[in-house]
Design a protein around this motif. Structure first.
Motif, PDB file in Angstrom:
ATOM      1  N   GLU A  54     121.237 -25.313 -49.129  1.00  0.00           N
ATOM      2  CA  GLU A  54     119.796 -25.009 -49.100  1.00  0.00           C
ATOM      3  C   GLU A  54     118.976 -26.276 -49.282  1.00  0.00           C
ATOM      4  O   GLU A  54     117.976 -26.499 -48.585  1.00  0.00           O
ATOM      5  CB  GLU A  54     119.468 -23.996 -50.193  1.00  0.00           C
ATOM      6  N   LEU A  55     119.404 -27.140 -50.210  1.00  0.00           N
ATOM      7  CA  LEU A  55     118.698 -28.401 -50.443  1.00  0.00           C
ATOM      8  C   LEU A  55     118.751 -29.294 -49.217  1.00  0.00           C
ATOM      9  O   LEU A  55     117.742 -29.907 -48.827  1.00  0.00           O
ATOM     10  CB  LEU A  55     119.314 -29.107 -51.654  1.00  0.00           C
ATOM     11  N   ALA A  56     119.932 -29.393 -48.589  1.00  0.00           N
ATOM     12  CA  ALA A  56     120.087 -30.248 -47.417  1.00  0.00           C
ATOM     13  C   ALA A  56     119.197 -29.779 -46.268  1.00  0.00           C
ATOM     14  O   ALA A  56     118.571 -30.600 -45.581  1.00  0.00           O
ATOM     15  CB  ALA A  56     121.547 -30.264 -46.979  1.00  0.00           C
ATOM     16  N   CYS A  57     119.128 -28.480 -46.078  1.00  0.00           N
ATOM     17  CA  CYS A  57     118.279 -27.956 -45.011  1.00  0.00           C
ATOM     18  C   CYS A  57     116.801 -28.155 -45.339  1.00  0.00           C
ATOM     19  O   CYS A  57     115.996 -28.545 -44.476  1.00  0.00           O
ATOM     20  CB  CYS A  57     118.583 -26.479 -44.788  1.00  0.00           C
ATOM     21  N   GLU A  58     116.442 -27.890 -46.579  1.00  0.00           N
ATOM     22  CA  GLU A  58     115.042 -28.021 -47.000  1.00  0.00           C
ATOM     23  C   GLU A  58     114.539 -29.444 -46.852  1.00  0.00           C
ATOM     24  O   GLU A  58     113.406 -29.680 -46.397  1.00  0.00           O
ATOM     25  CB  GLU A  58     114.932 -27.568 -48.452  1.00  0.00           C
ATOM     26  N   ARG A  59     115.390 -30.440 -47.217  1.00  0.00           N
ATOM     27  CA  ARG A  59     114.966 -31.851 -47.187  1.00  0.00           C
ATOM     28  C   ARG A  59     115.469 -32.584 -45.965  1.00  0.00           C
ATOM     29  O   ARG A  59     115.327 -33.804 -45.864  1.00  0.00           O
ATOM     30  CB  ARG A  59     115.438 -32.549 -48.471  1.00  0.00           C
ATOM     31  N   ASP A  60     116.074 -31.874 -45.034  1.00  0.00           N
ATOM     32  CA  ASP A  60     116.561 -32.441 -43.765  1.00  0.00           C
ATOM     33  C   ASP A  60     117.538 -33.592 -44.009  1.00  0.00           C
ATOM     34  O   ASP A  60     117.376 -34.706 -43.503  1.00  0.00           O
ATOM     35  CB  ASP A  60     115.391 -32.921 -42.905  1.00  0.00           C
ATOM     36  N   LEU A  61     118.587 -33.314 -44.782  1.00  0.00           N
ATOM     37  CA  LEU A  61     119.584 -34.316 -45.135  1.00  0.00           C
ATOM     38  C   LEU A  61     120.877 -34.105 -44.364  1.00  0.00           C
ATOM     39  O   LEU A  61     121.253 -32.969 -44.057  1.00  0.00           O
ATOM     40  CB  LEU A  61     119.891 -34.251 -46.636  1.00  0.00           C
ATOM     41  N   LEU A  62     121.560 -35.195 -44.086  1.00  0.00           N
ATOM     42  CA  LEU A  62     122.932 -35.138 -43.602  1.00  0.00           C
ATOM     43  C   LEU A  62     123.873 -35.030 -44.801  1.00  0.00           C
ATOM     44  O   LEU A  62     123.536 -35.447 -45.907  1.00  0.00           O
ATOM     45  CB  LEU A  62     123.271 -36.394 -42.796  1.00  0.00           C
ATOM     46  N   VAL A  63     125.059 -34.477 -44.565  1.00  0.00           N
ATOM     47  CA  VAL A  63     126.072 -34.396 -45.612  1.00  0.00           C
ATOM     48  C   VAL A  63     127.413 -34.820 -45.029  1.00  0.00           C
ATOM     49  O   VAL A  63     127.805 -34.358 -43.951  1.00  0.00           O
ATOM     50  CB  VAL A  63     126.196 -32.979 -46.206  1.00  0.00           C
ATOM     51  N   VAL A  64     128.090 -35.709 -45.730  1.00  0.00           N
ATOM     52  CA  VAL A  64     129.473 -36.068 -45.411  1.00  0.00           C
ATOM     53  C   VAL A  64     130.344 -35.473 -46.507  1.00  0.00           C
ATOM     54  O   VAL A  64     130.134 -35.756 -47.692  1.00  0.00           O
ATOM     55  CB  VAL A  64     129.667 -37.595 -45.339  1.00  0.00           C
ATOM     56  N   THR A  65     131.295 -34.617 -46.125  1.00  0.00           N
ATOM     57  CA  THR A  65     132.125 -33.925 -47.110  1.00  0.00           C
ATOM     58  C   THR A  65     133.562 -34.413 -47.017  1.00  0.00           C
ATOM     59  O   THR A  65     134.199 -34.322 -45.969  1.00  0.00           O
ATOM     60  CB  THR A  65     132.086 -32.402 -46.916  1.00  0.00           C
TER      61      THR A  65
END
Length: 395
Positions: free
Chosen positions: A196-207
Motif C-alpha cells: 500500500e505504501l509503495a503504491c501510494e508513494r509510487d515507489l519501486l521495490v526490489v525483493t
C-alpha cells in the motif's frame, strides 16, 4: 599518497573494505575452527541435480556463452516455479532474467533503477552487499531498523517507522524476506502495508527472496502478488540456498518487461552471462517434487533447533529465527558487549567462528552485542560447535 595523487579506490566503496564473510572464513581456515560464520552448507545438494550438471557438461550444453537472458529451459522453469508455488504468471521470454547469483541480481537491479541522489530504504540489519551496491549507484541508503518484539522472541518491522522514512527523494525499497541475518519472515499483513505504501508513494521495490523455501513459522508471500505490485516489483530468487549448490551462482529476477529490460541493461555489462551448464541443472532442480522442498525445510528446522538449543545452553540469548539458516544471538548474558571483539577471539577460545552483526548496521550501537551463527551444517558439526561454546559459561 598514490602516484596519481588521490586514493586508488573509488570513494563510494572506501567505507566497505573486505567483506566480513571472507575475513571470518579465512580466520576459520587459519585456526582450524568450525565455520558457522559464512552461510554455505557443508554438504552438496541432490545427487540428481549434480548429475544434471555433469550431463550438460558432457553433452556440450552451456560450455559456450549461453543466451544473455539465460537459457530458455531455465527461464521456463522459473516461471513454472512462480506459478506452482505462488500463482504468479510470468512470460519466460520477457519477464525473467538469469543472473550470476542473487548478488549480481541485486547489483544489476540497483545500478539500473537508481540515479545519484535517490534514496533507498533497506531493512537494517542488512546483507552487506546492499550497502555497497546502493553506494555504487550513487544513491543514499536509509535504514529502517528491525527490533526484537516485546516478548523478545523475534525481530519485527515497525511499519510507522518505515512510512516515516519515505521522503520525496525515496525511489526504492529494498526488501529481504525471509530476512538475513535476523530470520524474520514478514507477515501477510506487513507485506500488504508495504504494498500500500509503495503504491501510494509510487515507489519501486526490489525483493530478495532467496530463502523462500526456508520458512519454519509463517509463510512466504511474494510482494509481487499484492494488488498494484507486479508492475513495480523486481523479485530475486536463487538456486544456491534452495538446492545447496552455492558455488554455482545461479540466480534470477522476475518482473514486468519494462523492469526486466532495465535490469538487463545493467547486467549485460557486469558478467554478461555465467554458469552455462549449471543453468540446465537448475532448470531440472526447480521441477523437483514437493517432497524435496518440504524435506529441505524440515531438515533445516531440525538443524536450527539443534544449534538454537545449544546456544541457549551455552548462555547466549537466542532469537530463534522463523526462516533462513542463521541465528542471531545476544552476548551480553555472557558478560560480553563487543560482538566484533568477541568473534575475533572466539576461535582461540572455543574453536568456533561466527559473524558480528554490527557489520550489517548503520547504527553500530544497535548491533554491537549481537552475533550471527549459521546452522546449514551437518548435525554432528552443530552439536560439536554447541559443545565447544559451552566453555564460555563454564557449563
Amino acid at each position: 599518497m598514490t602516484p596519481m595523487g588521490r586514493p586508488l579506490l573509488n570513494r563510494r566503496l572506501a567505507e566497505f573494505g573486505t567483506t566480513i564473510f571472507a575475513e571470518m572464513s579465512a580466520l576459520a581456515v587459519r585456526t582450524g575452527s568450525i565455520n558457522l560464520g559464512q552461510g554455505f552448507p557443508d554438504t552438496d545438494g541432490p545427487e540428481e541435480v549434480r548429475e544434471a550438471a555433469v550431463r550438460a557438461l558432457r553433452d556440450g550444453r552451456g560450455n559456450q556463452y549461453p543466451p544473455g537472458p539465460g537459457i530458455p529451459e531455465l527461464r521456463t522453469a522459473v516461471t513454472a516455479h512462480q506459478q506452482r508455488w505462488y500463482g504468479l504468471t510470468y512470460d519466460p521470454d520477457t519477464e525473467v532474467l538469469v543472473t550470476a547469483g542473487a548478488t549480481e541480481a541485486i547489483a544489476a537491479s540497483l545500478l539500473a533503477l537508481l540515479e545519484p541522489g535517490d534514496e533507498v530504504i533497506a531493512l537494517e540489519p542488512y546483507y552487506d552487499s546492499y550497502a555497497a551496491c546502493i553506494a555504487m549507484a550513487g544513491a543514499t541508503r536509509v535504514p529502517v531498523t528491525l527490533r526484537p518484539s516485546v516478548e523478545g522472541a523475534c525481530y519485527r518491522l515497525d511499519l510507522d517507522e518505515l512510512r516515516d522514512a519515505v521522503t520525496d527523494r525515496t525511489r526504492l525499497i529494498l526488501l529481504n524476506t525471509p530476512h538475513n541475518p535476523t530470520g524474520t519472515v514478514l507477515t501477510r499483513d506487513e507485506l500488504a502495508a508495504i504494498a500500500e505504501l509503495a503504491c501510494e508513494r509510487d515507489l519501486l521495490v526490489v525483493t530478495d527472496e532467496v530463502y523462500e523455501h526456508l520458512v519454519f513459522e509463517g509463510e512466504h508471500v511474494p510482494l509481487a502478488s499484492f494488488p498494484g505490485m507486479r508492475e513495480r516489483t523486481v523479485s530475486i530468487g536463487s538456486a544456491g540456498k534452495t538446492f545447496s549448490f552455492t558455488g554455482w551462482k545461479v540466480g534470477w529476477i522476475t518482473g514486468s518487461p519494462e523492469l526486466v529490460s532495465a535490469v538487463r541493461s545493467a547486467k549485460q555489462f557486469l558478467t554478461y552471462v555465467s554458469a552455462g551448464p549449471f543453468q540446465y541443472a537448475v532448470a531440472e532442480a526447480l521441477a523437483l517434487p514437493d517432497d524435496y522442498f518440504h524435506g529441505l525445510r524440515e531438515d533445516m528446522r531440525r538443524k536450527r533447533d539443534i544449534l538454537a538449543d545449544g546456544l541457549a545452553e551455552a548462555g547466549f540469548r537466542v532469537y530463534r529465527p522463523s526462516g533462513t539458516y542463521f541465528i542471531t544471538t545476544d552476548i551480553t548474558a555472557l558478560g560480553e558487549q563487543d560482538g566484533l571483539a568477541f568473534c575475533l577471539g572466539l576461535p582461540e577460545r572455543c574453536g568456533v567462528v561466527a559473524v558480528p552483526n554490527a557489520v550489517f548496521y548503520d547504527d553500530k550501537a544497535a548491533g554491537r552485542s549481537l552475533v550471527r551463527f549459521a546452522f546449514c551444517k551437518k548435525d554432528e558439526v552443530l552439536r560439536e560447535a554447541a559443545a565447544r561454546l559451552k566453555q564460555l559459561s563454564g557449563s
